[in-house]
Design a protein around this motif. Structure first.
Motif, mmCIF file in Angstrom:
data_model
loop_
_atom_site.group_PDB
_atom_site.id
_atom_site.type_symbol
_atom_site.label_atom_id
_atom_site.label_comp_id
_atom_site.label_asym_id
_atom_site.label_seq_id
_atom_site.Cartn_x
_atom_site.Cartn_y
_atom_site.Cartn_z
ATOM 1 N N HIS A 255 0.821 -1.204 0.000
ATOM 2 C CA HIS A 255 0.000 0.000 0.000
ATOM 3 C C HIS A 255 0.859 1.260 0.000
ATOM 4 O O HIS A 255 0.572 2.227 -0.697
ATOM 5 C CB HIS A 255 -0.924 -0.001 1.222
ATOM 6 C CG HIS A 255 -1.847 1.174 1.274
ATOM 7 N ND1 HIS A 255 -1.724 2.170 2.215
ATOM 8 C CD2 HIS A 255 -2.886 1.539 0.482
ATOM 9 C CE1 HIS A 255 -2.661 3.081 2.010
ATOM 10 N NE2 HIS A 255 -3.375 2.728 0.966
ATOM 11 N N GLN A 259 0.998 4.254 -2.798
ATOM 12 C CA GLN A 259 0.898 5.686 -2.493
ATOM 13 C C GLN A 259 2.105 6.449 -3.038
ATOM 14 O O GLN A 259 1.976 7.555 -3.550
ATOM 15 C CB GLN A 259 0.832 5.897 -0.975
ATOM 16 C CG GLN A 259 -0.479 5.471 -0.369
ATOM 17 C CD GLN A 259 -0.471 5.651 1.140
ATOM 18 O OE1 GLN A 259 0.486 5.283 1.806
ATOM 19 N NE2 GLN A 259 -1.537 6.225 1.676
ATOM 20 N N ASP A 322 -7.852 6.920 -1.502
ATOM 21 C CA ASP A 322 -8.438 5.593 -1.316
ATOM 22 C C ASP A 322 -9.180 5.576 0.009
ATOM 23 O O ASP A 322 -9.159 6.551 0.753
ATOM 24 C CB ASP A 322 -7.350 4.512 -1.343
ATOM 25 C CG ASP A 322 -6.318 4.688 -0.237
ATOM 26 O OD1 ASP A 322 -6.331 5.737 0.437
ATOM 27 O OD2 ASP A 322 -5.509 3.773 -0.046
ATOM 28 N N SER A 324 -9.312 3.726 3.598
ATOM 29 C CA SER A 324 -8.622 2.812 4.506
ATOM 30 C C SER A 324 -9.614 2.377 5.564
ATOM 31 O O SER A 324 -10.077 3.197 6.353
ATOM 32 C CB SER A 324 -7.437 3.514 5.171
ATOM 33 O OG SER A 324 -6.375 3.584 4.272
ATOM 34 N N GLN A 379 -8.138 -0.105 1.149
ATOM 35 C CA GLN A 379 -7.153 -0.806 1.966
ATOM 36 C C GLN A 379 -7.874 -1.365 3.184
ATOM 37 O O GLN A 379 -8.505 -0.618 3.931
ATOM 38 C CB GLN A 379 -6.045 0.156 2.419
ATOM 39 C CG GLN A 379 -5.005 -0.519 3.298
ATOM 40 C CD GLN A 379 -4.162 0.467 4.094
ATOM 41 O OE1 GLN A 379 -4.565 1.602 4.329
ATOM 42 N NE2 GLN A 379 -2.989 0.033 4.517
ATOM 43 N N LYS A 381 -7.321 -2.550 6.672
ATOM 44 C CA LYS A 381 -6.164 -2.299 7.547
ATOM 45 C C LYS A 381 -5.800 -3.541 8.363
ATOM 46 O O LYS A 381 -6.153 -3.666 9.525
ATOM 47 C CB LYS A 381 -6.448 -1.100 8.453
ATOM 48 C CG LYS A 381 -6.543 0.194 7.641
ATOM 49 C CD LYS A 381 -7.039 1.350 8.450
ATOM 50 C CE LYS A 381 -5.915 2.131 9.094
ATOM 51 N NZ LYS A 381 -6.429 3.376 9.711
ATOM 52 N N LEU A 473 -5.576 -5.357 -0.290
ATOM 53 C CA LEU A 473 -5.990 -4.194 -1.074
ATOM 54 C C LEU A 473 -6.997 -4.637 -2.126
ATOM 55 O O LEU A 473 -6.829 -5.681 -2.751
ATOM 56 C CB LEU A 473 -4.788 -3.551 -1.781
ATOM 57 C CG LEU A 473 -3.604 -3.136 -0.919
ATOM 58 C CD1 LEU A 473 -2.463 -2.628 -1.793
ATOM 59 C CD2 LEU A 473 -4.020 -2.064 0.085
#
Ligand SMILES: [Zn+2]
Ligand SMILES: [Zn+2]
Ligand SMILES: [Zn+2]
Ligand SMILES: [Zn+2]
Ligand SMILES: [Zn+2]
Ligand SMILES: [Zn+2]
Length: 481
Positions: A255, A259, A322, A324, A379, A381, A473
């Motif tokens: 991830h 980014q 995105d 999260s 995402q 987590k 993801l």
């Protein structure tokens, strides 16, 4: 011959860019393929003393020169694209259509070997191109030049490689990089940006440019004629590690790499704009930035806080790339919808002073999606920082193949044109524990097959298994109904 034909600003720009070498190599290849075969030499001797029949050579040439659309092979009258493996016939206008569709400006006319510039609408010439043409097809001699060509010069790209079914070679724990690259390569909108548009590549003259190195990966992916897996550019890997060592910690997170790339695309775009003389590019806001990142990934979150004392509402809009989503306090058998419910759940603010009445009424705060772009990245987590290490949460979350966001959209966006339906097209999965883990990626291809890329190994996965794969993801793209 043709020396009197002028050059044009478009080809000059390309030949003055770092694409020059590639363009000249492609040009030479195309001319060789289009070169007529002298049938009187029925066999030609290759360097290794094997012989090669003229008929076989003609067959290969005919195959390589078929129109990509209608398969018509008019040996002397097709347009070979200079920027991709496309061949377009002139009779059915497929050469011109290819330009219209992809903005590939230059095509080589197989009859005379000249480049046609679609922007200028004319044949063009240039000293470097002229030299190559004279070398490959000297007009003075009737004899064909001695050639060391072997059949593999004439292969047309394999169907499969056109669809991008290639794995990456893993250079030792770089699977997090290759997984992310696969999600970019199989995103049709990004393919259009990188593969079908060379605007950045032709104008950028920075040798260590991330956008250019991704552009190269796209080109190699979609044009190279074999299906072997291949390596990533060293530049990409090196710059990432340089970046990592600057931030000072070791974990290799997919991830974070994603980014990082998005951030670099934006930076490269800004640099190029200001190099090209556009003023005040850095004064722009994310909303009107037309870089790849902002065009395809940027969205907005709306947060509303309503004061029960004075009834005033504080509305804040924040840009996001995105979502999260937390995985704690979820019910059993959760899906991505449960994570979204948790994410947008109203919460009570204990320490909040209203900016209108200055009182603390313990207001409720709610979060909604105000704008979504064409790609929705999620995402889950799974990694939590714990003192000085990470712990992984392996709770199973089901991934809907189609996601309906209507319950999570703000009032503004519900009335506007924000898209509600998204289609899953890629999942990045982390296998194993935090420190010994490995990344694999699952991709939905254009013909609706699911493939698993495990470094350079590619396997087919039945669609019914996708929803229950425990992803890290998720990549959705807008689904137009
Ligand atoms: Zn055609
Ligand atoms: Zn093309
Ligand atoms: Zn031109
Ligand atoms: Zn660049
Ligand atoms: Zn941008
Ligand atoms: Zn108030």
């Amino acid at each position: 011959m043709f020396e009197d034909l002028g050059s044009c600003q478009h080809i000059r720009q390309v030949l003055n860019s770092k694409a020059r070498e590639n363009v000249l190599i492609t040009y030479k290849q195309a001319i060789k393929i289009a070169l007529l075969v002298n049938k009187s030499n029925n066999f030609r001797l290759l360097k290794d003393n094997s012989s090669f029949s003229a008929d076989k050579l003609i067959e290969l040439k005919l195959n390589a020169l078929k129109c990509s659309n209608c398969k018509l092979c008019n040996f002397n009258n097709n347009l070979i694209c200079l920027q991709c493996p496309n061949i377009g016939c002139q009779i059915n206008n497929h050469g011109y259509n290819h330009y219209k569709l992809n903005q590939h400006v230059f095509a080589i006319d197989s009859e005379n070997g000249l480049i046609y510039c679609f922007k200028c609408n004319t044949y063009i010439n240039d000293k470097a191109l002229n030299d190559i043409r004279n070398e490959v097809r000297p007009e003075s001699s009737l004899e064909l030049p001695e050639s060391d060509d072997t059949s593999d010069h004439y292969d047309t790209p394999e169907e499969t490689s056109i669809r991008g079914l290639k794995g990456f070679v893993n250079f030792g724990s770089t699977c997090f990089i290759s997984s992310i690259l696969q999600t970019l390569i199989h995103n049709p909108m990004l393919k259009r940006e990188f593969f079908n548009s060379d605007e950045h590549y032709f104008n950028c003259d920075v040798s260590e440019c991330i956008t250019c190195s991704i552009d190269k990966i796209f080109t190699e992916f979609f044009t190279s004629s074999n299906n072997d897996s291949f390596g990533m550019t060293n530049l990409l890997i090196n710059s990432w590690y340089k970046n990592k060592s600057l931030t000072g910690y070791e974990e290799q997170d997919a991830h974070e790499f994603w980014q990082y790339l998005l951030n670099e695309f934006h930076k490269d775009h800004m640099r190029l704009k200001s190099d090209m003389g556009e003023n005040d590019v850095f004064g722009h806001t994310y909303e009107d930035c037309d870089c790849i990142t902002h065009k395809h990934f940027a969205g907005e979150l709306e947060s509303l806080i309503m004061c029960s004392d004075c009834d005033n509402t504080t509305r804040t809009i924040d840009p996001i790339m995105d979502l999260s989503l937390e995985l704690t306090n979820l019910p059993d058998h959760s899906t991505v919808y449960d994570c979204l419910n948790l994410f947008t759940k109203e919460e009570t603010l204990e320490n909040y002073k209203c900016q209108f009445c200055n009182k603390n009424s313990k207001p409720k705060k709610s979060l909604k999606i105000n704008k979504m772009s064409s790609v929705l990245s999620i995402q889950l987590k799974r990694f939590k920082h714990n003192v000085n290490s990470f712990i992984k949460n392996d709770i199973p979350i089901r991934n809907p193949l189609y996601l309906n966001l209507s319950d999570y959209l703000s009032q503004d966006s519900n009335e506007g044109s924000t898209n509600q339906f998204y289609e899953l097209f890629a999942l990045v999965v982390h296998i194993g524990s935090v420190n010994t883990g490995h990344y694999v990626v699952l991709i939905k291809t254009e013909n609706n097959q699911w493939l698993k890329f495990d470094d350079s190994i590619i396997t087919l996965v039945p669609q019914q298994e996708i929803e229950s794969i425990n992803a890290y993801l998720l990549f959705y793209m807008v689904h137009n109904i």
